[in-house]
Design a protein around this motif. Structure first.
Motif, PDB file in Angstrom:
ATOM      1  N   ARG A   1      47.333  39.794  32.796  1.00 30.19           N
ATOM      2  CA  ARG A   1      46.621  40.017  31.517  1.00 30.19           C
ATOM      3  C   ARG A   1      45.834  41.318  31.544  1.00 30.19           C
ATOM      4  NH1 ARG A   1      43.823  37.071  27.683  1.00 30.19           N
ATOM      5  NH2 ARG A   1      41.901  37.378  28.815  1.00 30.19           N
ATOM      6  N   GLU A   2      45.177  41.586  32.667  1.00 28.92           N
ATOM      7  CA  GLU A   2      44.412  42.826  32.799  1.00 28.92           C
ATOM      8  C   GLU A   2      45.315  44.042  32.610  1.00 28.92           C
ATOM      9  OE1 GLU A   2      41.706  45.074  36.156  1.00 28.92           O
ATOM     10  OE2 GLU A   2      43.583  44.118  36.756  1.00 28.92           O
TER      11      GLU A   2
ATOM     12  N   GLU B   1      48.318  35.769  26.246  1.00 28.72           N
ATOM     13  CA  GLU B   1      47.994  34.862  27.347  1.00 28.72           C
ATOM     14  C   GLU B   1      49.163  34.843  28.315  1.00 28.72           C
ATOM     15  OE1 GLU B   1      45.931  33.376  29.674  1.00 28.72           O
ATOM     16  OE2 GLU B   1      44.811  33.236  27.814  1.00 28.72           O
TER      17      GLU B   1
ATOM     18  N   GLU C   1      45.474  36.342  35.492  1.00 30.74           N
ATOM     19  CA  GLU C   1      44.418  37.280  35.093  1.00 30.74           C
ATOM     20  C   GLU C   1      44.770  38.730  35.416  1.00 30.74           C
ATOM     21  OE1 GLU C   1      41.378  36.741  33.280  1.00 30.74           O
ATOM     22  OE2 GLU C   1      42.732  35.084  32.848  1.00 30.74           O
TER      23      GLU C   1
END
Length: 191
Positions: free
Chosen positions: A91-92, A107, A88
């Motif tokens: 991805r951020e 992803e 995450e």
């Protein structure tokens, strides 16, 4: 087993503008009306704005809560594994850095997460749908990917409180968003 019901009558502070007899009569009328509709409910008049009756409500809720063993250890902050936070955070950084150049069809999968007492070694794969997206993620001479990796590393070091070594790779998987198997592996179908 009977489930306790607490019904709150809020904003009783608005009755303060009326005479004490009138306000008491109106409050009694409201309580009686709700008691007819929900005879087993415990009715508590409160003023959330003025915090009147809120302490009584909290005490009553605590009294009604059943005792049970703790679901998590006291020092456990979440039920998510470390790999989830790694993917995450990467991805951020991608979504922040690339803005509108890269669609949200990105992803991240953590392939390796090896933690020692002093540091963490991470290998992560960034999945995109098209070759052109792969080129954008990597950037000229790898500059864009290096920036994402560096920013992710800084955030991960802060998150984990130790040194992080991260290697990121970019792969094209043109059908990952329409593949049930891929969606499951990325955690989109938590059945």
């Amino acid at each position: 087993m009977t489930i306790p019901v607490i019904l709150l009558i809020n904003k009783i502070d608005e009755l303060a503008n009326e005479t004490s007899t009138t306000s008491q009569t109106r409050l009694t009328s409201i309580v009686d009306k709700w008691h007819e509709l929900l005879p087993n409910a415990e009715i508590l008049p409160i003023s959330a704005k003025n915090k009147f009756g809120v302490d009584i409500l909290l005490k009553r809720i605590q009294e009604l809560l059943p005792e049970s063993p703790a679901y998590f250890d006291k020092d456990q902050l979440t039920d998510k594994p470390a790999r989830f936070f790694v993917s995450e955070i990467i991805r951020e950084k991608i979504l922040l850095y690339y803005d509108k150049e890269i669609p949200y069809a990105v992803e991240v999968r953590v392939e390796r997460f090896k933690e020692t007492e002093k540091n963490i070694h991470i290998n992560a794969i960034i999945y995109v749908e098209r070759e052109s997206q792969k080129g954008i993620i990597i950037g000229h001479q790898g500059v864009a990917l290096k920036k994402v990796s560096t920013e992710a590393r800084k955030a991960l070091e802060k998150f984990f409180g130790k040194s992080v070594y991260i290697e990121t790779f970019v792969k094209v998987d043109k059908d990952w968003r329409s593949s049930q198997k891929e969606l499951d592996s990325f955690g989109y179908n938590p059945d």
